[in-house]
Design an enzyme around this catalytic site. Structure first.
Site, PDB file in Angstrom:
ATOM      1  N   THR A 180      -1.625  11.122  -2.951  1.00 21.33           N
ATOM      2  CA  THR A 180      -0.294  11.291  -3.554  1.00 21.33           C
ATOM      3  C   THR A 180      -0.291  10.726  -4.971  1.00 21.33           C
ATOM      4  OG1 THR A 180       0.398   9.190  -2.630  1.00 21.33           O
ATOM      5  CG2 THR A 180       0.858  11.170  -1.334  1.00 21.33           C
ATOM      6  N   ASP A 208       4.261   1.900   6.768  1.00 20.46           N
ATOM      7  CA  ASP A 208       5.435   2.440   7.460  1.00 20.46           C
ATOM      8  C   ASP A 208       6.269   3.330   6.558  1.00 20.46           C
ATOM      9  OD1 ASP A 208       5.838  -0.789   9.064  1.00 20.46           O
ATOM     10  OD2 ASP A 208       4.590   0.918   9.582  1.00 20.46           O
TER      11      ASP A 208
HETATM   12  C1  LIG Z   1      10.015 -18.288   7.054  1.00 17.45           C
HETATM   13  C2  LIG Z   1       9.282 -17.763   8.294  1.00 17.45           C
HETATM   14  C3  LIG Z   1       9.373 -16.275   8.341  1.00 17.45           C
HETATM   15  C4  LIG Z   1       8.824 -15.691   9.626  1.00 17.45           C
HETATM   16  C5  LIG Z   1       9.340 -14.282   9.696  1.00 17.45           C
HETATM   17  C6  LIG Z   1       8.699 -13.488  10.770  1.00 17.45           C
HETATM   18  C7  LIG Z   1       9.439 -12.180  10.955  1.00 17.45           C
HETATM   19  C8  LIG Z   1       8.575 -11.019  10.555  1.00 17.45           C
HETATM   20  C9  LIG Z   1       9.119  -9.737  11.111  1.00 17.45           C
HETATM   21  C10 LIG Z   1       8.469  -8.571  10.375  1.00 17.45           C
HETATM   22  C11 LIG Z   1       9.422  -7.399  10.245  1.00 17.45           C
HETATM   23  C12 LIG Z   1       8.763  -6.154  10.741  1.00 17.45           C
HETATM   24  C13 LIG Z   1       9.681  -4.980  10.518  1.00 17.45           C
HETATM   25  C14 LIG Z   1       8.936  -3.905   9.787  1.00 17.45           C
HETATM   26  C15 LIG Z   1       9.486  -3.268   8.753  1.00 17.45           C
HETATM   27  C16 LIG Z   1       8.668  -2.255   8.010  1.00 17.45           C
HETATM   28  O1  LIG Z   1       9.097  -0.961   8.318  1.00 17.45           O
HETATM   29  C17 LIG Z   1       8.833  -2.530   6.525  1.00 17.45           C
HETATM   30  C18 LIG Z   1       7.991  -1.577   5.733  1.00 17.45           C
HETATM   31  O2  LIG Z   1       6.673  -1.678   6.138  1.00 17.45           O
HETATM   32  P1  LIG Z   1       5.508  -1.201   5.062  1.00 17.45           P
HETATM   33  O3  LIG Z   1       5.435  -2.294   4.065  1.00 17.45           O
HETATM   34  O4  LIG Z   1       5.953   0.114   4.462  1.00 17.45           O
HETATM   35  O5  LIG Z   1       4.258  -1.072   5.892  1.00 17.45           O
HETATM   36  N1  LIG Z   1       8.414  -3.881   6.303  1.00 17.45           N
HETATM   37  C19 LIG Z   1       9.319  -4.788   5.905  1.00 17.45           C
HETATM   38  C20 LIG Z   1       8.820  -6.201   5.774  1.00 17.45           C
HETATM   39  O6  LIG Z   1      10.464  -4.506   5.672  1.00 17.45           O
HETATM   40  N1  LIG Z   2       1.006   7.708  -5.454  1.00 19.38           N
HETATM   41  C1  LIG Z   2       2.113   6.972  -5.310  1.00 19.38           C
HETATM   42  N2  LIG Z   2       2.616   6.275  -6.336  1.00 19.38           N
HETATM   43  C2  LIG Z   2       3.717   5.521  -6.161  1.00 19.38           C
HETATM   44  N3  LIG Z   2       4.374   5.384  -4.998  1.00 19.38           N
HETATM   45  C3  LIG Z   2       3.893   6.062  -3.950  1.00 19.38           C
HETATM   46  C4  LIG Z   2       2.746   6.885  -4.037  1.00 19.38           C
HETATM   47  N4  LIG Z   2       2.518   7.439  -2.825  1.00 19.38           N
HETATM   48  C5  LIG Z   2       3.490   6.982  -1.999  1.00 19.38           C
HETATM   49  N5  LIG Z   2       4.299   6.140  -2.681  1.00 19.38           N
HETATM   50  C6  LIG Z   2       5.444   5.408  -2.143  1.00 19.38           C
HETATM   51  O1  LIG Z   2       5.036   4.095  -1.724  1.00 19.38           O
HETATM   52  C7  LIG Z   2       5.933   3.670  -0.701  1.00 19.38           C
HETATM   53  C8  LIG Z   2       5.285   2.622   0.153  1.00 19.38           C
HETATM   54  O2  LIG Z   2       4.156   3.196   0.737  1.00 19.38           O
HETATM   55  P1  LIG Z   2       3.498   2.497   2.024  1.00 19.38           P
HETATM   56  O3  LIG Z   2       2.292   3.275   2.349  1.00 19.38           O
HETATM   57  O4  LIG Z   2       4.535   2.287   3.081  1.00 19.38           O
HETATM   58  O5  LIG Z   2       3.022   1.104   1.446  1.00 19.38           O
HETATM   59  P2  LIG Z   2       3.626  -0.339   1.793  1.00 19.38           P
HETATM   60  O6  LIG Z   2       3.326  -0.582   3.244  1.00 19.38           O
HETATM   61  O7  LIG Z   2       2.882  -1.241   0.880  1.00 19.38           O
HETATM   62  O8  LIG Z   2       5.100  -0.257   1.497  1.00 19.38           O
HETATM   63  C9  LIG Z   2       6.241   4.924   0.079  1.00 19.38           C
HETATM   64  O9  LIG Z   2       7.626   4.938   0.410  1.00 19.38           O
HETATM   65  C10 LIG Z   2       5.934   6.062  -0.867  1.00 19.38           C
HETATM   66  O10 LIG Z   2       7.104   6.838  -1.159  1.00 19.38           O
END
Ligand SMILES: CCCCCCCCCCCCC/C=C/[C@@H](O)[C@H](COP(=O)(O)O)NC(C)=O
Ligand SMILES: Nc1ncnc2c1ncn2[C@@H]1O[C@H](COP(=O)(O)OP(=O)(O)O)[C@@H](O)[C@H]1O
Ligand SMILES: [Ca+2]
Length: 552
Positions: A180, A208
């Site tokens: 992407t 996610d």
């Molecule tokens: C001060 C001590 C803190 C301890 C906190 C422990 C709680 C951790 C719970 C983690 C939350 C998981 C929910 C997941 C959300 C994902 O969809 C989102 C996006 O995930 P991505 O970064 O795109 O893989 N991540 C967040 C942190 O919002």
């Molecule tokens: N090539 C790109 N440049 C910038 N942003 C991007 C690119 N490809 C995907 N993204 C955006 O990055 C966001 C986070 O991606 P993700 O794979 O969930 O990483 P993270 O777990 O670090 O958030 C996605 O919502 C997507 O829209």
């Protein structure tokens, strides 16, 4: 590396003895020659004793290949005699690659080579195994792969090229790979130009947010192709046939972790190859009858929304940005006023406080996912359910809706440990305003064995739908103005934790993406078509089938 044991294929008699062929399973049984320990790529085998037999079901065989006994000759599919110099007794050999289960849900690709006396015997083995593999219709043959080079530690391309592509090649899976170039590139490509009929599935190499973006693109494409308007929350959606796989390359990767039990690219790739299947709930998010997004993991307002909003500006930190923003958000300790109304899921098995854990083939998911009256209308759609809505007003530090446990390395049991992947519900967790000390205790319980719900300012409800309306509900134009003002205002506050005032609005964290509105309506989406089998959007990876049971 210790010398591999010599496996005598000559002991593998066909058809009427060791080699039984049936449609779903071919049990390869072979005699292992005595060896102390056999180390194969990645996995450590248990010590074999003479005469043990070791079975592998064909559903976990990745590939079989005739051993290229003479490196000079091309493996043109014809059978090559092994050169005299290697082994007089067994001039023929073939290698079987199969899934080896290692520790903590980890899967590895292992190879075992069989040696035979006659060429015909080997060719019969190879041919039969290949026929059996071809007969496995649940396996993908052509995949459309989207790699996010930007997510997580920005290692998506390396992870795919080094760990996943070789396994897809081994399994003779053809791929079309798109790296992407900007946010929502995958969503827009899926929604418009992707020639989906050419593929058995799509694969997300990212976190996610990337997976959620692809769900959005794929479901939107299917509705567009079928003339369905997603903007009406009541609209039934048409199920997609494609499956979505995840190769963990993001920051939290809770969707992968909660479905596979580990965030390991090789394990996920192997699940994709064998075509595993696991259903999954999807929520649709609307604002004033305008469709915003789908959510499959967390919809978080307040704490998790503020963490995400703050961390977006720190992506250069990689996954550590969440810890930094989490700590900073914790210090600001903002609460938000509003009204939460929700439709509890009654008549179901399981509660958010029970000790059940959702695993492959989960009985609770099967039971709750099938709640229909005889005329196939979801029970809670019937009139008497209309009155079932509950309303809670208050000041909240966090409002979280977990459609799955949201287990991840940071919190192995997850935000809602007893949540189910495909039970047609989402767990609504309300954390009311409390002291910093108590909120810290609540957060820390996500990483310990203590119950994070067992606190007097926390309540959790298993719901089918819910709405949130901020206390100061504005028209869209004023809201936008207010939003901008809020962003500026909360930016000042955020940058000055000492400031005790709370901004009027937080942001909704939808699977790691910020939603543009604070007032939303959320429901488990419903779909047209037959019950159950049709209700599954499948995902090639770990069988993460995106389960669209019904909703509203
Ligand atoms: C001060 C001590 C803190 C301890 C906190 C422990 C709680 C951790 C719970 C983690 C939350 C998981 C929910 C997941 C959300 C994902 O969809 C989102 C996006 O995930 P991505 O970064 O795109 O893989 N991540 C967040 C942190 O919002
Ligand atoms: N090539 C790109 N440049 C910038 N942003 C991007 C690119 N490809 C995907 N993204 C955006 O990055 C966001 C986070 O991606 P993700 O794979 O969930 O990483 P993270 O777990 O670090 O958030 C996605 O919502 C997507 O829209
Ligand atoms: Ca669920």
């Amino acid at each position: 590396m210790e010398k591999q044991p010599r496996l005598l294929a000559s002991q593998l008699l066909l058809k009427n003895s060791l080699f039984e062929v049936s449609l779903n399973r071919v049990l390869l049984t072979w005699k292992e020659i005595a060896t102390k320990k056999k180390r194969v790529s990645g996995g450590i085998h248990h010590p074999f004793k003479v005469g043990t037999s070791h079975g592998v079901s064909v559903s976990e065989i990745l590939a079989v290949r005739e051993l290229d006994v003479d490196s000079e000759t091309k493996d043109d599919g014809r059978w090559q005699k092994m050169p005299q110099k290697s082994t007089e007794a067994y001039p023929y050999a073939f290698t079987v690659s199969y899934v080896e289960r290692a520790w903590q849900h980890r899967w590895r690709c292992s190879d075992v080579t069989f040696h035979c006396l006659e060429g015909a015997l080997c060719q019969q083995w190879v041919q039969t195994i290949r026929e059996q593999l071809t007969a496995l219709t649940s396996r993908p043959k052509h995949l459309l792969v989207y790699i996010n080079p930007y997510g997580g530690k920005q290692q998506g391309e390396r992870i795919y090229e080094q760990k996943v592509a070789p396994l897809f090649t081994l399994a003779s899976i053809s791929t079309h790979v798109i790296v992407t170039e900007h946010a929502n590139h995958a969503r827009d490509h899926l929604r418009t130009e992707a020639e989906l009929k050419k593929y058995d599935g799509v694969v997300c190499v990212g976190g996610d947010g990337m997976f959620s973006e692809m769900v959005h693109g794929l479901v939107s494409r299917t509705q567009r192709d079928n003339g369905v308007d997603q903007n009406s929350p009541e609209e039934k959606l048409v199920p997609c046939t494609l499956r979505i796989g995840i190769i963990p390359a993001g920051s939290t990767d809770c969707i992968c972790y909660a479905t596979v039990g580990i965030n390991d690219p090789v394990t996920s790739a192997l699940h994709i190859i064998v075509g595993d299947a696991q259903p999954m709930d999807v929520c649709s998010v609307h604002h004033n009858n305008t469709f915003l997004r789908y959510s499959v993991s967390l919809l978080g307002y307040g704490f998790y929304g503020d963490v995400l909003a703050d961390s977006e500006r720190k992506r250069w930190m990689g996954p550590a940005r969440y810890d930094f923003s989490g700590f900073k958000t914790f210090l600001t300790h903002h609460y938000y006023e509003g009204t939460v109304s929700f439709l509890p899921a009654t008549d179901i098995l399981g509660t958010p406080r029970d000790k059940t854990r959702c695993r492959a083939g989960c009985f609770i998911c099967q039971h709750n996912g099938q709640l229909y009256s005889e005329d196939h209308q979801p029970l809670f759609l019937l009139p008497e359910y209309k009155g079932g809505w509950r309303v809670i007003r208050g000041k909240f530090l966090a409002i979280n809706a977990a459609s799955m446990s949201c287990a991840c390395p940071r919190s192995p049991k997850g935000l809602s440990p007893a949540a189910h992947l495909a039970d047609g519900t989402t767990d609504l967790i309300l954390v009311r305003k409390c002291s910093r000390f108590n909120f810290l205790r609540h957060l820390l319980r996500h990483t310990s064995k203590y119950d994070q719900f067992d606190m007097n300012f926390v309540e959790v409800h298993r719901v089918r739908r819910f709405r949130f309306t901020p206390r100061y509900c504005q028209s869209d134009s004023e809201l936008d103005l207010r939003e901008n003002g809020k962003r500026l205002f909360s930016q000042i506050c955020r940058d000055h934790p000492a400031c005790s005032c709370s901004p009027a609005y937080s942001s909704w964290n939808c699977d790691g993406e910020i939603l543009p509105h604070a007032a939303i309506e959320v429901g488990l989406v419903r779909i047209k078509g037959k019950i159950l089998d049709e209700n599954l959007l499948q995902s090639a990876q770990t069988g993460v089938k995106v389960h669209l049971p019904f909703g509203q």
